[in-house]
Write a protein that holds these residues in place. Structure first.
Motif, mmCIF file in Angstrom:
data_model
loop_
_atom_site.group_PDB
_atom_site.id
_atom_site.type_symbol
_atom_site.label_atom_id
_atom_site.label_comp_id
_atom_site.label_asym_id
_atom_site.label_seq_id
_atom_site.Cartn_x
_atom_site.Cartn_y
_atom_site.Cartn_z
ATOM 1 N N ASP A 1 5.308 6.201 -2.750
ATOM 2 C CA ASP A 1 5.953 6.280 -1.437
ATOM 3 C C ASP A 1 7.227 7.113 -1.548
ATOM 4 O OD1 ASP A 1 6.407 5.852 1.225
ATOM 5 O OD2 ASP A 1 7.251 3.852 0.974
ATOM 6 N N ASN B 1 9.576 -2.452 8.605
ATOM 7 C CA ASN B 1 9.057 -3.516 7.752
ATOM 8 C C ASN B 1 9.830 -4.809 7.992
ATOM 9 O OD1 ASN B 1 7.107 -1.914 6.357
ATOM 10 N ND2 ASN B 1 8.764 -1.009 5.157
ATOM 11 N N ALA C 1 7.384 1.113 1.694
ATOM 12 C CA ALA C 1 6.251 0.490 2.371
ATOM 13 C C ALA C 1 5.699 -0.671 1.540
ATOM 14 C CB ALA C 1 5.156 1.523 2.618
ATOM 15 N N ASP C 2 4.997 -1.578 2.203
ATOM 16 C CA ASP C 2 4.421 -2.743 1.526
ATOM 17 C C ASP C 2 3.375 -2.331 0.483
ATOM 18 O OD1 ASP C 2 5.972 -4.304 3.120
ATOM 19 O OD2 ASP C 2 4.350 -4.969 4.439
ATOM 20 N N PHE C 3 3.150 -3.222 -0.446
ATOM 21 C CA PHE C 3 2.093 -3.000 -1.450
ATOM 22 C C PHE C 3 0.740 -2.803 -0.758
ATOM 23 C CE2 PHE C 3 5.122 -3.546 -4.433
ATOM 24 C CZ PHE C 3 4.771 -4.096 -5.660
ATOM 25 N N GLU C 4 -0.079 -1.966 -1.383
ATOM 26 C CA GLU C 4 -1.454 -1.763 -0.928
ATOM 27 C C GLU C 4 -2.422 -2.188 -2.031
ATOM 28 O OE1 GLU C 4 -1.934 2.314 0.115
ATOM 29 O OE2 GLU C 4 -0.553 2.218 1.826
ATOM 30 N N PRO C 5 -3.663 -2.455 -1.672
ATOM 31 C CA PRO C 5 -4.654 -2.782 -2.712
ATOM 32 C C PRO C 5 -4.753 -1.650 -3.738
ATOM 33 C CG PRO C 5 -5.525 -3.308 -0.551
ATOM 34 C CD PRO C 5 -4.248 -2.552 -0.320
ATOM 35 N N PHE C 6 -4.793 -2.022 -5.022
ATOM 36 C CA PHE C 6 -4.915 -1.013 -6.085
ATOM 37 C C PHE C 6 -6.368 -0.555 -6.172
ATOM 38 C CE2 PHE C 6 -5.674 0.071 -10.581
ATOM 39 C CZ PHE C 6 -4.772 1.122 -10.706
ATOM 40 N N GLN C 7 -6.560 0.759 -6.083
ATOM 41 C CA GLN C 7 -7.907 1.334 -6.098
ATOM 42 C C GLN C 7 -8.025 2.433 -7.155
ATOM 43 O OE1 GLN C 7 -8.521 2.532 -2.021
ATOM 44 N NE2 GLN C 7 -9.056 0.453 -1.363
ATOM 45 N N PRO D 1 -0.440 4.034 -5.317
ATOM 46 C CA PRO D 1 0.010 4.803 -4.147
ATOM 47 C C PRO D 1 1.539 4.907 -4.157
ATOM 48 C CG PRO D 1 -0.554 2.573 -3.496
ATOM 49 C CD PRO D 1 -0.858 2.680 -4.960
#
Length: 296
Positions: free
Chosen positions: A66, A182, A54-60, A64
């Motif tokens: 996969d 994707n 999956a695409d990158f997500e905002p780092f929080q 995350p």
């Protein structure tokens, strides 16, 4: 002069020793152009599709992760092929090579034809539901499935060859998605056509202006595609294919477990020279996203 029976096949050796391989090797094969040619050391080769990431997500604060999962598995089971001929002693004695030379040459050509026919069968059967890949579907199909959650996708059309049909195929290919829906990069750059469509395809690729129009509009397709014409081996005069040649080399595979070999021997009891050829190989595709087929 009396000929010694156990030695007479050696009289053939100077003229025929390399004639099999020479004739076979000088044929213009399409296999290296289209297939990724590989060696094999096993009875069966396997390719396993992996699920896309999956695409990158905002780092929080934490990464995350996969789980991609396994996709479809493709098996390449090698098959053996062979053919032999026998040359009579009296023919060796009476015919000064004019016939004998042609017979081993024909054996080399027979090996070449078999491999070309098999290679072309992937395209000839690309719409055949009985000839399937790892997903259990034909190479060109309206509903390719995903084992890792992606939606069904199509890589088939029924459009006759034309500038409009080529552009429709190109746009369709560039919108192919991964097995998890994707965005991927597909770059159609090759047209594969039978002899009967060669002229139309050549004009499409090489004309400066639009094909068969009175206006002097620039031809969008000029120089955009490489052209492959598989004379005599593509069985339809109307079907054609567009491919991404780089992806094709990744997913259209040919495994030579044993390359074509030629042998000679002698049979003392029958006074015959025996010549044979042998090959052991498999071929197929591991993914469909390199091709768009027009079942026209």
């Amino acid at each position: 002069m009396t000929m010694i029976q156990e030695n007479w096949p050696n009289l053939l050796e100077p003229g025929l020793r390399k004639v099999f391989a020479d004739v076979f090797n000088r044929q213009e094969s399409m296999l290296p152009i289209l297939y990724s040619m590989q060696e094999s050391s096993k009875a069966v080769e396997h390719d396993l599709e992996m699920g896309d990431i999956a695409d990158f997500e905002p780092f929080q604060g934490s990464i995350p992760y996969d789980d991609t999962g396994e996709g479809y598995k493709t098996d390449y089971t090698h098959l053996e092929y062979a053919r032999g001929i026998k040359i009579e002693r009296r023919l060796v004695l009476n015919d000064q090579y004019s016939v004998i030379n042609r017979r081993p040459q024909a054996l080399g050509l027979a090996a070449y034809r078999r491999r070309e026919t098999d290679g072309a069968s992937v395209f000839n059967n690309s719409f055949n539901s009985a000839v399937v890949g790892g997903d259990g579907l034909s190479l060109c199909n309206s509903a390719h499935t995903s084992k890792v959650g992606g939606t069904n996708q199509s890589n088939i059309s029924t459009d006759a060859f034309s500038p409009t049909a080529v552009e429709t195929a190109r746009q369709t290919m560039t919108q192919f998605k991964s097995n998890r829906d994707n965005v991927i990069t597909v770059k159609p750059d090759m047209l594969i056509v039978p002899l009967q469509l060669e002229e139309k395809a050549f004009e499409l690729i090489n004309s400066k202006g639009k094909v068969d129009t009175a206006q002097n509009n620039a031809n969008f397709h000029q120089g955009k595609y490489k052209l492959v014409v598989w004379n005599n081996y593509l069985t339809s005069s109307t079907k054609w294919w567009m491919v991404d040649s780089e992806l094709m080399k990744m997913f259209l595979l040919w495994f030579d477990r044993e390359p074509v070999q030629f042998f000679k021997d002698r049979d003392f009891d029958t006074l015959q020279a025996k010549y044979a050829g042998y090959a052991y190989y498999s071929f197929g595709w591991s993914d469909w996203r390199w091709i768009m087929g027009a079942n026209a």
